[in-house]
Write a protein that holds these residues in place. Structure first.
Motif, short mmCIF file in Angstrom:
data_model
loop_
_atom_site.label_atom_id
_atom_site.label_comp_id
_atom_site.label_asym_id
_atom_site.label_seq_id
_atom_site.Cartn_x
_atom_site.Cartn_y
_atom_site.Cartn_z
N ASP A 87 5.65 4.50 2.25
CA ASP A 87 5.23 5.92 2.33
C ASP A 87 6.45 6.76 2.66
OD1 ASP A 87 3.99 8.42 3.37
OD2 ASP A 87 2.12 7.28 3.36
N ASN A 88 6.58 7.92 2.03
CA ASN A 88 7.72 8.78 2.37
C ASN A 88 7.40 9.77 3.50
OD1 ASN A 88 6.17 10.72 1.16
ND2 ASN A 88 7.60 11.22 -0.48
N LEU A 89 6.18 9.67 4.03
CA LEU A 89 5.72 10.49 5.16
C LEU A 89 5.75 12.00 4.85
CD1 LEU A 89 7.25 8.58 8.23
CD2 LEU A 89 4.99 8.30 7.20
N VAL A 118 0.86 -1.18 0.00
CA VAL A 118 0.00 0.00 0.00
C VAL A 118 0.90 1.24 0.00
CG1 VAL A 118 -1.86 1.21 1.19
CG2 VAL A 118 -1.77 -1.28 1.28
N THR A 119 1.01 1.89 -1.14
CA THR A 119 1.80 3.13 -1.17
C THR A 119 0.94 4.25 -0.60
OG1 THR A 119 1.08 4.07 -3.29
CG2 THR A 119 2.79 2.35 -3.39
N GLY A 120 1.55 5.14 0.15
CA GLY A 120 0.77 6.22 0.78
C GLY A 120 -0.14 5.71 1.88
N GLY A 121 0.19 4.54 2.42
CA GLY A 121 -0.69 3.88 3.39
C GLY A 121 -0.73 4.52 4.76
N THR A 169 0.09 -6.60 12.88
CA THR A 169 1.24 -5.75 12.57
C THR A 169 1.25 -5.33 11.10
OG1 THR A 169 2.53 -7.74 12.28
CG2 THR A 169 2.85 -6.58 14.35
N VAL A 170 1.84 -4.16 10.90
CA VAL A 170 2.01 -3.61 9.55
C VAL A 170 3.51 -3.52 9.30
CG1 VAL A 170 1.65 -1.56 8.10
CG2 VAL A 170 -0.05 -2.16 9.83
N THR A 171 3.96 -3.97 8.14
CA THR A 171 5.36 -3.75 7.78
C THR A 171 5.44 -2.36 7.17
OG1 THR A 171 5.59 -6.08 7.32
CG2 THR A 171 7.29 -4.62 6.40
N PHE A 172 6.31 -1.52 7.74
CA PHE A 172 6.40 -0.15 7.22
C PHE A 172 7.76 0.09 6.58
CE2 PHE A 172 7.61 4.38 7.89
CZ PHE A 172 6.79 4.90 6.91
N ILE A 173 7.73 0.62 5.36
CA ILE A 173 8.96 1.01 4.68
C ILE A 173 8.86 2.49 4.35
CG2 ILE A 173 10.35 0.70 2.58
CD1 ILE A 173 9.12 -2.25 2.74
N GLN A 174 9.78 3.27 4.89
CA GLN A 174 9.77 4.71 4.56
C GLN A 174 10.52 4.90 3.25
OE1 GLN A 174 10.80 7.45 7.65
NE2 GLN A 174 10.53 9.23 6.30
N GLY A 175 9.80 5.27 2.22
CA GLY A 175 10.44 5.42 0.92
C GLY A 175 9.57 6.19 -0.04
N ASP A 176 10.18 6.66 -1.10
CA ASP A 176 9.50 7.45 -2.11
C ASP A 176 9.17 6.55 -3.32
OD1 ASP A 176 9.59 10.79 -2.81
OD2 ASP A 176 9.18 9.36 -4.43
N VAL A 177 8.00 6.73 -3.90
CA VAL A 177 7.66 5.90 -5.06
C VAL A 177 8.54 6.21 -6.28
CG1 VAL A 177 5.29 5.16 -4.55
CG2 VAL A 177 5.67 7.40 -5.55
N ASN A 178 9.24 7.30 -6.22
CA ASN A 178 10.19 7.58 -7.30
C ASN A 178 11.54 6.88 -7.09
OD1 ASN A 178 9.26 9.32 -9.53
ND2 ASN A 178 8.57 10.63 -7.85
N ASP A 179 11.71 6.23 -5.95
CA ASP A 179 12.97 5.53 -5.66
C ASP A 179 12.86 4.09 -6.16
OD1 ASP A 179 15.13 4.20 -4.57
OD2 ASP A 179 14.97 5.15 -2.60
N LYS A 180 13.28 3.89 -7.41
CA LYS A 180 13.07 2.57 -8.04
C LYS A 180 13.91 1.49 -7.37
CE LYS A 180 12.29 4.43 -12.63
NZ LYS A 180 12.75 4.38 -13.99
#
Ligand code: NAD
Length: 340
Positions: free
Chosen positions: A31-33, A5-8, A51-62
């Motif tokens: 989500d890049n927050l 889920v991007t932007g979750g 639990t939710v797995t959270f990755i802080q990242g930008d969708v432009n970061d391929k």
């Protein structure tokens, strides 16, 4: 099933993550927050006991997207990540195209590399533009929205359609949201706009909680029954459940390929004055307001024809206006400064 889920961590995303977890899906939020707090996900975890797995990242970061797909065996993607302020998009259009369009391109590219086919996109009623008449029906041609924000939604829908032709295994759903408001019934998660709210109800709620002096109503001379604009407001939990319904529809239709668009709305228009009085009635709080001239780009009235989603997705907006108001107020009064 693992859903990315991007932007979750955002407003609609966090409510959808809650619904997905409740329905037994495993969720990886990316989500890049830039417009959210990780707190929303902590609260979703507390509410669901999952639990939710959270990755802080930008969708432009391929690179990061690619490693995320490789690490987590993703089955499907729900793509919320976007900048969404209509007015701001006219001031910084390049950032909007970069973030919303280029970000979606990166995501689709990395999905294709990893043979991930199921994609649900956060579109908007704004794609109908100014030329189509309400109620909006999915069979209308895409319109020409006046804002760069709206244009990004039209462009991504167009990209999805072209991509589906080039990649026949693609399974895309475009969900065209009308006006989501409200909060989870617990009052634990809700909309937490940064700065001055762009949308009506968060503004009303901030006036109610004493953060703003009064509401400004833009225009009371529209050709509507009371002169103010009419929109199709739906509860954010109904919208969240619409995403689960769309995912189930994709999972239950293995022979579906291409792109399908669905309106998610109640099918009824409510005016700005009616929203204010519904809020006052539900909360017993008076909202001081002033009327100022119309805002550029605001359409007088639109609402959804939601019959396609009703039939195909077996989805219907269930929560009424009073519930939307009460839930908004439960969230706002318990969290006057949002997640801070
Ligand atoms: N709220 C509405 O009224 C509405 C109506 C129609 C469509 N939409 C669409 O629904 C989606 C979600 O909207 P929302 O109201 O929850 O907004 P939101 O700002 O609360 O959520 C968007 C999330 O995306 C994240 N994000 C933004 N750019 C990113 C990037 N480049 N990489 C990673 N994360 C990024 C933000 O941090 C935020 O958590 C958006 O695509 C929006 O355009 C919203």
């Amino acid at each position: 099933m693992n859903v990315l889920v991007t932007g979750g961590a955002g407003y609609i995303g966090s409510h959808t993550v809650l619904s997905l977890l409740t329905e037994g899906y495993q969720v990886i939020v990316y989500d890049n927050l830039c417009n959210a707090s990780e707190q929303s996900l902590k609260r979703v975890e507390a509410l669901t006991g999952k639990t939710v797995t959270f990755i802080q990242g930008d969708v432009n970061d391929k690179t990061l997207l690619s490693s995320t797909f490789k690490q987590h065996k993703i089955d499907s993607v729900i793509h919320f990540a976007a900048l969404k302020a209509v007015g701001e998009s006219s001031q910084i259009p390049l950032q909007y195209f970069q973030n919303n369009v280029s970000g979606s391109l990166s995501l689709l590219e990395i999905m294709a590399e990893n043979q991930i086919e199921k994609f649900i996109f956060s579109s908007s009623a704004t794609v109908y533009g100014e030329e189509n008449q309400a109620p909006y029906v999915e069979s209308y041609k895409l319109g020409s929205p006046s804002s760069p924000y709206g244009a990004t939604k039209v462009m991504v829908e167009r990209i999805m359609n072209d991509f589906a032709i080039a990649m026949p295994s693609f399974k895309g759903v475009s969900l065209r949201y009308f006006n989501p408001i409200g909060a989870h019934e617990s009052g634990q998660i809700g909309e937490d706009p940064k700065g001055i709210p762009n949308n009506l109800l968060p503004f009303v709620a901030q006036v109610a909680v004493g953060k703003r002096e009064k509401l400004t109503i833009f225009g009371d001379d529209y050709p509507t029954h009371d002169g103010s604009c009419l929109r199709d407001y739906l509860h954010v939990m109904d919208l969240a459940e619409g995403h689960v319904a769309a995912l189930q529809w994709l999972n239950n239709n293995p022979d579906f390929y291409g792109v399908e668009a669905f309106n998610l709305g109640t099918g009824t228009g409510t005016s700005v004055f009616e929203i204010v009085s519904a809020f006052e009635k539900a909360t017993d709080i008076t909202i001081p307001f002033e009327v100022s001239p119309r805002r550029a780009g605001d359409l007088p009235a639109f609402w959804a024809d939601a019959s396609k989603a009703n039939k195909a997705l077996h989805w219907q907006a269930k929560r009424d206006l009073t519930t939307m108001m009460k839930d908004t107020w439960r969230w706002q009064s318990a969290n006057p400064n949002g997640y801070e």
